[in-house]
Design an enzyme around this catalytic site. Structure first.
Site, short mmCIF file in Angstrom:
data_model
loop_
_atom_site.label_atom_id
_atom_site.label_comp_id
_atom_site.label_asym_id
_atom_site.label_seq_id
_atom_site.Cartn_x
_atom_site.Cartn_y
_atom_site.Cartn_z
CB SER A 193 -8.15 39.82 37.88
OG SER A 193 -9.26 39.00 37.65
CD GLU A 315 -10.97 44.54 32.53
OE1 GLU A 315 -10.40 43.45 32.57
OE2 GLU A 315 -10.55 45.55 33.14
CG HIS A 418 -9.54 40.15 32.78
ND1 HIS A 418 -9.88 41.15 33.66
CD2 HIS A 418 -9.13 39.11 33.55
CE1 HIS A 418 -9.69 40.72 34.90
NE2 HIS A 418 -9.23 39.50 34.85
#
Length: 514
Positions: A193, A315, A418
């Site tokens: 991320s 995600e 995610h």
């Protein structure tokens, strides 16, 4: 049992646990407090005697994580501006010169720490005979607020101090990691991320050149960075919300971390201001980050660096939990949402392409699912693909992956969302709360073994091929070979190619940011 090691700054006392030596809370830079706030990191001071390195250091000041249901993701511990520390897991304090893996945590450049239990380095260090390092860096307004222009130089922050902290941590690794049995000539940086976006930015930063040799950006790559004009608008809005005049440097410096953290929140003190998007991110300032990172990499700034890049299939489904209006979205609303990110004809064509490709595979084409798929690719997958396209011009050792394992949580609504891959990579799916998120059983264990083997092999040699997954072919634009990690891990050529092609005419500036 305790263990001691001597580094440039002095002696450290850590712990020996289960055949590993663990040292926590090691300062890699001087505390960025007082007059050092908003300045580039400075070298750490030395000490006499033996410094206790058996406890994690303070975490960077930050607001509470909104998605804190998973205890392994909770950021515990004291918060302090004096947060520039790192942690080391090593199999032995000898001269063996093991591969070094340096983890850069995610969290939208506003939350997280290297001490989160999800990132415990024990499994990787033990299984791979590697030295594992996790780092802290300044977050949010203390690490990524550009004040140089709005204060007319009275406060010279560039908006990339958090990135400079990461560079300082890598310099510390170069100078000291041999004392922990690591090889300063074989350093892999990896992150997820905002950590993956950090890795992508480090590939472009002149100051980071030569400090690492391999890079694994996970769910983020080289497309996240604020141009100076945007960074300045953010600074103006933050200072306005805090009620301080940009010309009053004294008043700005007097703000406490707690006050600064409210600068991007609405009046309720909890909700992020949607008009700011991802307010804090590295600034493309012309110096520390000379140009957009993807442009720098395309021009060869990361030549000689092996890259393994990838993302998760769904995600955006994690962020959809914070979007209660999404389930009411109709096709017109989807078009309106996408037209705020792209021009209307382009947005319509993109939606049509996703609709057609997903329908052909028998996947859901509700407006909500189309939005999730498009945003997954815009923010995460396509930046990784574009990095994989340009880096082979300068180093052929480029590998691509796609993580497809679905989360069983909440009846499966999260899909392969995610952050789901993190417990597999670190071998921390056994941590509290992770079983419900990642699942349990032989298939989970098998996938974790495959991913750890790949990450460790890549860190060792620059090639992630291993016995558990077989030969992993390098990425090129002709075949686009991609390792698909999931219930049936296998190498595929050009997965979801129709969607990728739909972005071909879209400029790089559209990707990677909220």
């Amino acid at each position: 049992m305790s263990a001691t090691v001597s580094i440039h700054q002095g002696k450290l006392e850590g712990d020996e646990q289960g055949g590993l030596f663990i040292f926590k809370g090691i300062p890699f830079a001087a505390p960025p407090v007082g007059g050092r706030r908003w300045l580039a990191p400075e070298k750490p001071a030395s000490w006499t005697g033996v410094r206790d390195a058996r406890r994690f250091g303070a975490v960077a000041p930050q607001n509470k994580l909104m998605l804190s249901a998973l205890s392994a993701m909770v950021v515990d511990g004291e918060q302090s501006e004096d947060c520039l520390t790192l942690n080391v897991w090593t199999p032995a304090l000898d001269g063996k010169r093991r591969p070094v893996m340096v983890w850069i945590h995610g969290g939208a450049f506003t939350i997280g720490s290297g001490s989160q239990s999800l990132y415990d380095g024990s499994v990787l260090a033990r299984r791979g005979d590697v030295v594992l390092v996790t780092v802290n860096y300044r977050l949010g307004p203390l690490g990524f607020l550009r004040l140089a222009d709005v204060t007319n130089g009275k406060i010279p922050s560039t908006g990339s101090e958090g990135m400079l902290d990461q560079v300082a941590a890598l310099e510390w690794v170069r100078d000291n990691i041999a004392e922990f049995g690591g090889d300063p000539g074989n350093v892999t940086i990896f992150g997820e991320s905002a950590g993956g976006m950090s890795v992508g930015t480090l590939l472009a930063m002149p100051a980071a050149r030569g400090l690492f040799h391999k890079a694994i950006p996970q769910s983020g790559a080289c497309h996240t960075g604020a141009p100076v004009a945007r960074a300045n608008r953010t600074a103006e809005r933050v200072l306005s919300r805090l009620g301080v005049n940009p010309s009053d440097a004294g008043a700005i410096r007097a703000l406490t971390p707690a006050q600064l953290l409210t600068g991007t929140l609405l009046d309720d003190g909890k909700t992020p201001d949607p008009e700011l998007g991802m307010a804090y991110q590295p600034c493309i300032d012309g110096t520390h980050v000379p140009r957009a990172a993807i442009e720098m990499v395309a021009d060869g700034n990361a030549s000689g660096v092996a890259v393994m890049v990838g993302s998760n299939l769904e995600e955006w489904k994690l962020f959809s939990l914070m979007d209660p209006s999404l389930h009411k979205l109709d096709r017109a609303g989807l078009g309106a949402r996408m037209s705020r990110r792209l021009t209307a004809p382009t947005a319509d064509a993109l939606i049509d392409a996703y609709d057609k490709a997903r329908a052909a595979r028998g996947e859901s084409v509700t407006p909500a699912d189309l939005f999730n798929a498009i945003e997954t690719d815009r923010v995460f997958r396509i930046p990784g693909v574009r990095l994989a396209q340009v880096q082979p011009r300068h180093d052929a050792r480029v590998y691509s992956y796609l993580f497809t394992w679905p989360s069983p949580a909440m009846g499966g609504v999260l899909g392969s969302c995610h952050a789901l891959e993190l417990g597999f990579v670190f071998g921390t799916n056994h941590m509290p709360g992770m079983a419900a998120f990642a699942g349990t059983g032989p298939a989970v264990e098998k996938l974790a073994t495959q991913m750890q083997d790949a990450w460790l092999a890549f860190a060792r040699s620059g090639d992630p091929s291993s016995e558990s997954i077989g030969k992993w072919k390098r990425y090129d634009e002709a075949r686009r070979s991609t390792m698909v990690f999931g219930a049936n891990t296998k190498l595929e050529d050009a997965p979801r190619e129709e969607e990728r092609r739909a972005w071909d005419a879209t400029p790089d500036k559209i990707f990677g940011s909220l």
